[in-house]
Design a protein around this motif. Structure first.
Motif, PDB file in Angstrom:
ATOM      1  N   PHE A 125      -6.124 -25.238  99.172  1.00  0.00           N
ATOM      2  CA  PHE A 125      -5.179 -26.279  99.587  1.00  0.00           C
ATOM      3  C   PHE A 125      -4.435 -26.758  98.346  1.00  0.00           C
ATOM      4  CE2 PHE A 125      -7.825 -26.842 103.404  1.00  0.00           C
ATOM      5  CZ  PHE A 125      -6.834 -26.867 104.376  1.00  0.00           C
ATOM      6  N   LEU A 126      -3.172 -27.006  98.508  1.00  0.00           N
ATOM      7  CA  LEU A 126      -2.369 -27.578  97.437  1.00  0.00           C
ATOM      8  C   LEU A 126      -1.882 -28.937  97.890  1.00  0.00           C
ATOM      9  CD1 LEU A 126      -1.122 -27.256  94.644  1.00  0.00           C
ATOM     10  CD2 LEU A 126       0.879 -26.225  95.716  1.00  0.00           C
ATOM     11  N   ALA A 127      -2.366 -29.984  97.245  1.00  0.00           N
ATOM     12  CA  ALA A 127      -2.071 -31.357  97.657  1.00  0.00           C
ATOM     13  C   ALA A 127      -1.238 -32.061  96.602  1.00  0.00           C
ATOM     14  CB  ALA A 127      -3.368 -32.125  97.896  1.00  0.00           C
ATOM     15  N   THR A 128      -0.520 -33.068  97.028  1.00  0.00           N
ATOM     16  CA  THR A 128       0.266 -33.908  96.132  1.00  0.00           C
ATOM     17  C   THR A 128      -0.159 -35.349  96.345  1.00  0.00           C
ATOM     18  OG1 THR A 128       2.132 -32.380  96.272  1.00  0.00           O
ATOM     19  CG2 THR A 128       2.575 -34.579  95.425  1.00  0.00           C
ATOM     20  N   ILE A 129      -0.571 -36.010  95.284  1.00  0.00           N
ATOM     21  CA  ILE A 129      -1.099 -37.368  95.365  1.00  0.00           C
ATOM     22  C   ILE A 129      -0.101 -38.334  94.736  1.00  0.00           C
ATOM     23  CG2 ILE A 129      -3.003 -38.885  94.729  1.00  0.00           C
ATOM     24  CD1 ILE A 129      -4.762 -36.419  94.524  1.00  0.00           C
ATOM     25  N   PRO A 130       0.428 -39.286  95.493  1.00  0.00           N
ATOM     26  CA  PRO A 130       1.331 -40.283  94.900  1.00  0.00           C
ATOM     27  C   PRO A 130       0.576 -41.182  93.923  1.00  0.00           C
ATOM     28  CG  PRO A 130       1.497 -40.234  97.310  1.00  0.00           C
ATOM     29  CD  PRO A 130       0.289 -39.449  96.946  1.00  0.00           C
ATOM     30  N   THR A 131       1.208 -41.514  92.828  1.00  0.00           N
ATOM     31  CA  THR A 131       0.578 -42.383  91.826  1.00  0.00           C
ATOM     32  C   THR A 131       0.858 -43.847  92.145  1.00  0.00           C
ATOM     33  OG1 THR A 131       2.528 -42.179  90.427  1.00  0.00           O
ATOM     34  CG2 THR A 131       0.731 -40.654  90.027  1.00  0.00           C
ATOM     35  N   THR A 132      -0.137 -44.663  91.862  1.00  0.00           N
ATOM     36  CA  THR A 132       0.006 -46.099  92.025  1.00  0.00           C
ATOM     37  C   THR A 132       0.297 -46.746  90.671  1.00  0.00           C
ATOM     38  OG1 THR A 132      -2.365 -46.444  91.703  1.00  0.00           O
ATOM     39  CG2 THR A 132      -1.599 -46.046  93.963  1.00  0.00           C
ATOM     40  N   VAL A 133       0.657 -48.001  90.713  1.00  0.00           N
ATOM     41  CA  VAL A 133       0.938 -48.724  89.470  1.00  0.00           C
ATOM     42  C   VAL A 133      -0.315 -48.802  88.612  1.00  0.00           C
ATOM     43  CG1 VAL A 133       1.693 -50.922  88.494  1.00  0.00           C
ATOM     44  CG2 VAL A 133       2.769 -50.049  90.581  1.00  0.00           C
ATOM     45  N   ASP A 134      -1.457 -48.999  89.258  1.00  0.00           N
ATOM     46  CA  ASP A 134      -2.715 -49.068  88.503  1.00  0.00           C
ATOM     47  C   ASP A 134      -3.028 -47.729  87.835  1.00  0.00           C
ATOM     48  OD1 ASP A 134      -5.358 -50.443  87.887  1.00  0.00           O
ATOM     49  OD2 ASP A 134      -6.057 -48.703  89.029  1.00  0.00           O
ATOM     50  N   LEU A 135      -2.769 -46.634  88.551  1.00  0.00           N
ATOM     51  CA  LEU A 135      -3.043 -45.319  87.992  1.00  0.00           C
ATOM     52  C   LEU A 135      -2.100 -45.003  86.835  1.00  0.00           C
ATOM     53  CD1 LEU A 135      -4.961 -42.941  88.462  1.00  0.00           C
ATOM     54  CD2 LEU A 135      -3.215 -41.913  89.936  1.00  0.00           C
ATOM     55  N   GLN A 136      -0.865 -45.501  86.899  1.00  0.00           N
ATOM     56  CA  GLN A 136       0.086 -45.277  85.813  1.00  0.00           C
ATOM     57  C   GLN A 136      -0.239 -46.083  84.565  1.00  0.00           C
ATOM     58  OE1 GLN A 136       3.767 -46.313  87.689  1.00  0.00           O
ATOM     59  NE2 GLN A 136       4.078 -44.282  88.591  1.00  0.00           N
ATOM     60  N   ASN A 137      -1.111 -47.052  84.681  1.00  0.00           N
ATOM     61  CA  ASN A 137      -1.498 -47.888  83.544  1.00  0.00           C
ATOM     62  C   ASN A 137      -2.982 -47.710  83.229  1.00  0.00           C
ATOM     63  OD1 ASN A 137       0.953 -49.874  82.919  1.00  0.00           O
ATOM     64  ND2 ASN A 137       0.851 -49.576  85.140  1.00  0.00           N
ATOM     65  N   ASN A 138      -3.361 -46.470  83.012  1.00  0.00           N
ATOM     66  CA  ASN A 138      -4.734 -46.107  82.640  1.00  0.00           C
ATOM     67  C   ASN A 138      -5.764 -46.508  83.686  1.00  0.00           C
ATOM     68  OD1 ASN A 138      -3.690 -45.035  80.344  1.00  0.00           O
ATOM     69  ND2 ASN A 138      -4.740 -46.396  78.915  1.00  0.00           N
ATOM     70  N   GLY A 139      -5.364 -46.437  84.963  1.00  0.00           N
ATOM     71  CA  GLY A 139      -6.322 -46.673  86.031  1.00  0.00           C
ATOM     72  C   GLY A 139      -7.192 -45.446  86.254  1.00  0.00           C
ATOM     73  N   THR A 140      -8.247 -45.607  87.030  1.00  0.00           N
ATOM     74  CA  THR A 140      -9.181 -44.516  87.297  1.00  0.00           C
ATOM     75  C   THR A 140      -9.072 -44.075  88.747  1.00  0.00           C
ATOM     76  OG1 THR A 140     -10.947 -46.100  87.798  1.00  0.00           O
ATOM     77  CG2 THR A 140     -10.816 -45.265  85.546  1.00  0.00           C
ATOM     78  N   MET A 141      -9.348 -42.801  88.966  1.00  0.00           N
ATOM     79  CA  MET A 141      -9.400 -42.255  90.322  1.00  0.00           C
ATOM     80  C   MET A 141     -10.597 -41.323  90.418  1.00  0.00           C
ATOM     81  SD  MET A 141      -6.647 -40.121  92.606  1.00  0.00           S
ATOM     82  CE  MET A 141      -5.723 -41.606  92.962  1.00  0.00           C
ATOM     83  N   TYR A 142     -11.354 -41.502  91.483  1.00  0.00           N
ATOM     84  CA  TYR A 142     -12.544 -40.684  91.724  1.00  0.00           C
ATOM     85  C   TYR A 142     -12.284 -39.733  92.885  1.00  0.00           C
ATOM     86  CZ  TYR A 142     -15.169 -43.889  88.723  1.00  0.00           C
ATOM     87  OH  TYR A 142     -15.618 -44.643  87.659  1.00  0.00           O
ATOM     88  N   LEU A 143     -12.871 -38.564  92.776  1.00  0.00           N
ATOM     89  CA  LEU A 143     -12.875 -37.592  93.862  1.00  0.00           C
ATOM     90  C   LEU A 143     -14.280 -37.531  94.439  1.00  0.00           C
ATOM     91  CD1 LEU A 143     -10.748 -34.642  92.390  1.00  0.00           C
ATOM     92  CD2 LEU A 143      -9.977 -36.557  93.805  1.00  0.00           C
ATOM     93  N   HIS A 144     -14.381 -37.661  95.756  1.00  0.00           N
ATOM     94  CA  HIS A 144     -15.669 -37.601  96.441  1.00  0.00           C
ATOM     95  C   HIS A 144     -15.670 -36.378  97.338  1.00  0.00           C
ATOM     96  CE1 HIS A 144     -16.518 -41.679  95.039  1.00  0.00           C
ATOM     97  NE2 HIS A 144     -15.327 -42.042  95.498  1.00  0.00           N
ATOM     98  N   ILE A 145     -16.535 -35.424  97.043  1.00  0.00           N
ATOM     99  CA  ILE A 145     -16.665 -34.227  97.864  1.00  0.00           C
ATOM    100  C   ILE A 145     -17.842 -34.436  98.800  1.00  0.00           C
ATOM    101  CG2 ILE A 145     -17.048 -31.747  97.871  1.00  0.00           C
ATOM    102  CD1 ILE A 145     -15.874 -33.272  94.687  1.00  0.00           C
ATOM    103  N   VAL A 146     -17.602 -34.309 100.094  1.00  0.00           N
ATOM    104  CA  VAL A 146     -18.615 -34.585 101.107  1.00  0.00           C
ATOM    105  C   VAL A 146     -18.788 -33.344 101.974  1.00  0.00           C
ATOM    106  CG1 VAL A 146     -19.332 -36.099 102.986  1.00  0.00           C
ATOM    107  CG2 VAL A 146     -17.956 -37.015 101.107  1.00  0.00           C
ATOM    108  N   ALA A 147     -20.019 -32.823 102.051  1.00  0.00           N
ATOM    109  CA  ALA A 147     -20.361 -31.707 102.934  1.00  0.00           C
ATOM    110  C   ALA A 147     -21.239 -32.226 104.058  1.00  0.00           C
ATOM    111  CB  ALA A 147     -21.081 -30.609 102.159  1.00  0.00           C
TER     112      ALA A 147
END
Length: 613
Positions: A125-147
């Motif tokens: 899959f090829l996904a595109t994630i929009p950035t938030t203001v928090d992410l543009q200012n050294n914010g963090t984002m977590y990926l959760h993989i669930v099986a």
């Protein structure tokens, strides 16, 4: 966070940001030595170290085939159907209410190696994630993989929720690194290409990697309860003591992620790409990838210097882009390269240690080699190179300095010091060199050589000053000299060719050492085809071959003469060594020593005398 758009499978991944700097000069030999070292360390981490922690193996099954008491098995047997979900969140712990679904892989199976459109077990899959203001200012984002299996509910509050039907693996996908801005400028204009508006050297900024590989490990082994589980499984296996079972390993394979693909996140980045790939993984490859992580831990414990991100990228890109057969052949050849390198070093030392006569050898080239080696040492120290590389070039400088003691007479006069403090050092040519035509030929060769090298040096210095950036005038001097030697240093091998031509002989050359070095040069040519590098630098790898082929031509033209002295002071007519009182011509031929007084050498008999006898 809004749900990201999902594009069809098989779409090409985004272009890598911040690719490899153009004109970079890779180190072929170090690259393949790193590859060999990694394979060796993999073997140590997989086979040797786990043996220290492996407990005594007890019977694992009862006569009726069931798991024996005291052993835990995998909750999800081979062939178990499951679904895979990928969520994004700003929270470290997975919570369905605060997470956004990014993509979903339905109807997967444990141990299914022929799934997907290409029947290779992969889903894309090829996904595109929009950035938030928090992410543009050294914010963090977590990926959760669930099986999940059996259509399990993800909400813990749901009455049909079963924790044994869910496997979750979380990873912070934003990475924080110090920004490194090269403090170089054009020494004439003061301008720099490295300047970034509002950026400071050393500041912490966040990065995003556009590739994510998810794998499910189908490992159906049983583990003894109460005994030490060997690494690397000990960090992943969590046994449920009620069921005597453990959950399968949901793995994020980040080994093949290149640091050059990292995307810096700032206010100009409006969306972030993410190429998601699911593929099963075998126990063998799982151990290999985990062994690399264990190697980093052991290196930090032992104080071993880690390879830089650029060096790691070169090794990974070489293994990714090289045909497996060529890769295997090149690894074997690199082992031979190491052997030849040692033999060349050994024979070089042996040659100069046992050399009696310097006739036919270019002493000026040896003196100039000290200057070139000194430039390399200073350049390496000025550019914060790996410690092992710095030690290697320093040893090379010591060896070149040792050669001077073998080709010149050096004496220290303590009775007449300079300024009353510094001992006076006297350096003179050895008689075997000064009293032979070699010195005149050597001087003449460097005279002709200066007519070629001086314009090239001036031209390269002007080019480097006008178009390149440097830390300062000292760095410009070193980089200019180093770059010049890298481009035109092979010309310094030509004086010896000129001396050979004048003397019509090659018997004085260290042929064993030259042969080993030539073989290593041919191996470097192989590396030039395998490793990615600029075309001009690739062509430059073949210039030493030309010099060696000229040596071979001279060896063919100037046939062997039994009266010609070789590099060890012996000849075909005198295998035990040439007498000290023998005369040696300018061409290296031996004239028998004169007979003692009173001895009358018998004249050869004529044919008539022989018939009479």
């Amino acid at each position: 966070m809004p749900v990201a758009t999902v594009e069809p499978a098989g779409a090409s991944p985004p272009a890598a940001a911040g690719g490899e700097a153009e004109g970079q000069q890779p180190e072929q030999q170090n690259t393949w030595k790193n590859v060999l070292w990694r394979f060796f360390s993999m073997y140590i981490m997989i086979s040797v170290i786990p043996s220290f922690f492996r407990g005594k193996q007890a019977p694992v099954t009862t006569p009726d085939g069931k798991t024996a008491p005291g052993h835990a098995s995998n909750m999800w047997p081979t062939g178990t159907p499951f679904d895979l979900y990928l969520y994004t969140s700003t929270e470290e712990i997975f919570d369905l209410s605060s997470s956004s679904l990014l993509c979903h892989f339905p109807e997967l199976k444990m141990g299914e190696w022929y799934d997907g459109e290409e029947k290779n077990g992969q889903r894309n899959f090829l996904a595109t994630i929009p950035t938030t203001v928090d992410l543009q200012n050294n914010g963090t984002m977590y990926l959760h993989i669930v099986a999940t299996r059996n259509n399990a509910q993800l909400n813990p509050q749901h009455p049909q929720y079963n924790k044994h039907d869910i496997v979750v693996h979380s990873r912070m996908w934003t990475r924080f690194k110090k920004r490194k801005i090269e403090s170089t400028t054009n020494l004439l204009t003061g301008e720099t290409k490295n300047k970034i508006e509002g950026a400071e050297d050393g500041e912490i900024i966040s990065y995003w990697h556009p590739n994510l590989t998810i794998s499910m490990l189908d490992d159906q082994r049983v583990w003894p309860v109460g005994q030490q589980i060997p690494p690397p499984f000990d960090k992943w296996i969590d046994i449920d003591m009620e069921l005597m079972q453990y959950k399968p390993i949901l793995y994020i394979n980040d080994y093949w992620e290149l640091n050059s693909d990292l995307i810096a996140i700032n206010d100009t980045v409006k969306e972030l790409p993410l190429n998601v790939v699911y593929s099963p993984i075998s126990v063998f490859y799982f151990q290999i990838y985990e062994a690399q992580k264990m190697q980093k831990q052991w290196n930090s414990m032992l104080g071993v210097a880690e390879a830089s991100d650029e060096e790691n990228d070169i090794v990974k890109r070489t293994m990714l882009e090289t045909n497996p057969y060529i890769l295997g052949v090149t690894i074997v050849v690199s082992l031979v390269h190491t052997v030849f390198e040692f033999l060349a070093f050994k024979n070089d030392i042996q040659f100069w240690k046992s050399r009696k006569s310097l006739e036919g050898l270019s002493i000026r080239s040896i003196v100039f080699n000290i200057f070139t080696q000194l430039i390399v040492v200073l350049y390496v120290l000025d550019n914060d190179t790996n410690t092992m590389v710095a030690i290697s070039v320093c040893i090379g400088l010591v060896i070149e300095a040792w050669k001077i003691t073998k080709v010149m007479d050096i004496s220290v006069d303590m009775s007449d010091p300079v300024l009353g403090l510094i001992p006076r050092v006297s350096i003179q040519d050895k008689s075997s060199y000064a009293e032979s035509p070699t010195k005149a030929y050597d001087k003449l060769a460097f005279k002709y050589l200066s007519w070629v090298l001086t314009p090239l040096l001036v031209g390269y210095a002007v080019y480097s000053l006008l178009y390149e950036e440097h830390k300062g005038w000292y760095s410009w001097t070193l980089s200019m000299c180093y770059g010049y030697l890298l481009m035109f240093g092979f010309i310094m091998m030509t004086p010896q060719l000129f001396i050979n031509y004048k003397m019509k002989s090659v018997a004085h050359l260290p042929w064993r050492m030259l042969t080993y070095k030539a073989l290593n040069t041919f191996i470097d040519d192989l590396f030039a085809f395998v490793i990615k590098m600029p075309t001009l630098y690739r062509l430059g790898c073949f210039r030493d071959d030309i010099i060696f082929f000229i040596y071979l031509y001279q060896r063919w033209v100037y046939r062997e003469d039994p009266n010609r002295v070789n590099e060890f002071g012996s000849s075909g007519a005198h295998p035990e060594g040439v007498p000290e009182d023998a005369d040696i011509t300018s061409e290296g031929k031996v004239i028998s020593p004169p007979t003692e007084v009173g001895e009358i050498e018998a004249e050869p008999k004529t044919e008539e005398e022989k018939k009479t006898e």
